[in-house]
Every structure is written in C-alpha cells, then in structure tokens.
Scaffold this active site. Sequence first.
Site, PDB file in Angstrom:
ATOM      1  N   GLU A  46      40.717  43.864  30.919  1.00  0.00           N
ATOM      2  CA  GLU A  46      42.057  43.308  30.723  1.00  0.00           C
ATOM      3  C   GLU A  46      41.992  41.842  30.312  1.00  0.00           C
ATOM      4  O   GLU A  46      41.523  41.005  31.088  1.00  0.00           O
ATOM      5  CB  GLU A  46      42.882  43.421  32.013  1.00  0.00           C
ATOM      6  CG  GLU A  46      44.276  42.821  31.898  1.00  0.00           C
ATOM      7  CD  GLU A  46      45.005  42.753  33.229  1.00  0.00           C
ATOM      8  OE1 GLU A  46      46.237  42.626  33.209  1.00  0.00           O
ATOM      9  OE2 GLU A  46      44.343  42.813  34.285  1.00  0.00           O
ATOM     10  N   GLU A  74      54.037  45.676  37.348  1.00  0.00           N
ATOM     11  CA  GLU A  74      53.273  44.587  37.964  1.00  0.00           C
ATOM     12  C   GLU A  74      54.056  43.298  37.717  1.00  0.00           C
ATOM     13  O   GLU A  74      53.881  42.625  36.708  1.00  0.00           O
ATOM     14  CB  GLU A  74      51.870  44.487  37.363  1.00  0.00           C
ATOM     15  CG  GLU A  74      50.994  43.486  38.117  1.00  0.00           C
ATOM     16  CD  GLU A  74      49.674  43.209  37.434  1.00  0.00           C
ATOM     17  OE1 GLU A  74      48.633  43.440  38.056  1.00  0.00           O
ATOM     18  OE2 GLU A  74      49.693  42.757  36.276  1.00  0.00           O
TER      19      GLU A  74
END
Length: 258
Positions: free
Chosen positions: A135, A232
């Site tokens: 990520e 998130e």
Amino acid sequence: MPRFAANLTMLFTEVPSLHRPELAAQAGFDGAEILFPYDHPEAEWEKALSGLPLALINTPPGNWSAGDRGFAAVPGEEERFRTGFLRAASLATRLGAERLHVMAGVARGPQAEQVYRENLTWAVQQAPDLQLTVEPINPDDMPGYFLNDFDQAARILEDLNAPQIGLQFDLWHAARIHGNASAVWAAHRHRVSHVQIAGFPSRNEPGGGGFDLPALCGELDATGGTIWVSGEYRPARATVHGLMWLQALKSRNRPIGD
C-alpha cells in the site's frame, strides 16, 4: 462483487477492540479488517470475530511510538521483518484473513528498494497460499515511508511478477499523493486486490471529494469476482450515526453525500 468491511482499528472505538466485531456485524458490515491484531491472543480474536470474515491484517509495525512503520524495505532489519512476517502469516491463517498487508517501513534509496524486493520475494515463498498486498502511503501522514507513490508500487509489482501480491488502493492516500484518486484508480485498478475508502479531504465518512464510489462498486460488480471495500476513516461522531454511506453503497440507488 464488493463486500464491505469495517476497519476495527478506526471504527467503533467507542467500545474496546474485542467488542467491535459484534457491532460491525450488527451495523451491516460483511466483514472486518484489523490493522494490528497483536495485542490480544489469537483465541480471543477468534471468539470476538465469531464467524465474521476477516478481510485484512497488517504485518507488525514494530515500535510505533518510536517511529517504526514496518521493516520490509529497511536495510539491516531483514531478520526483524522475516520474524514479524512469519508471525503475521500464522495469525492471518488462523483467523482466516484474506489479505496480509506487508508494511514497507521508513527507508529510502536504491538499497531500500532492493531489500524490499528481496523481502517480498521471500515472503511469497514462505506463505504461498496467502494473498499479500502493498500500500502506498502519503508522506504527510507517514513521513519517510518507503512506498509513497502508486506508480512506484506498480513498477515494483510489475518487475516482481508475483500474482500473489496485489495493490491496496486506499482512496485517501491516493488523493493525498496524486491529487486525483479517480485517475489513480483508472491507471492501476487492474492490480488492486483490496480497497479502502474515506471521505476527502476530511477523512471522515466516505463520500464527496469528486470520487464516484457507486461507480467503483459497479466496476467491481462487473469483474465477476469478490473484493473487499473497507471503511477506513475517522468517524465524525459515534460510528453508528454515520453509516448512511454503507447502506447507500450496498443498495447503490442513491448518491453518496459529502
């Protein structure tokens, strides 16, 4: 078809962590992700999840308060990375986590990239049945983090040519890094195996910021496979009072507001 997960590190923080899976299930989430499930024994997480699917966990970051953010790209910390990875892989397997995010750590330069490549190759060999993700994280939120650009991540993944490793598309980080999350999605969606969403620029409830979340979900529907879309974000108020976005995306019959 997307499935929707609650990031239990950021959502439902009104209650202790082991009570959050139950609230997520009651709220209509299909599953959960837990960034660092290392503060409780595996058996306690198994009981707390009680069958709620686990979409993703991260490899151990090290001492967060001291600035550690993982070790996959940190020269000289190969043994520490590998010990942490094996621990994470074991926990992911036991809890049924579908993805394991390999944290790169704070590092820079050609040597860091070489270490990163070698560690990712090693990780694939050690856990061939586990799906991994990488990520890119924006440098404002995580100064010095090695993987800080989606084009950089795509280049490394292309060179490694390991189908087991996918790209983690976090809308917030994509927007912060490149300015246009939609362009990042269009360029790299074929590599994406896990999605995280939040509102932009506030990082509160998903919606706004010029990114078409219903269209993204429609594209995921069209792929014919399954992928997790995880909330998130930092709730602007109690988590349960800000979940209109979840029902809207599940039904996809009304727009997502700012």
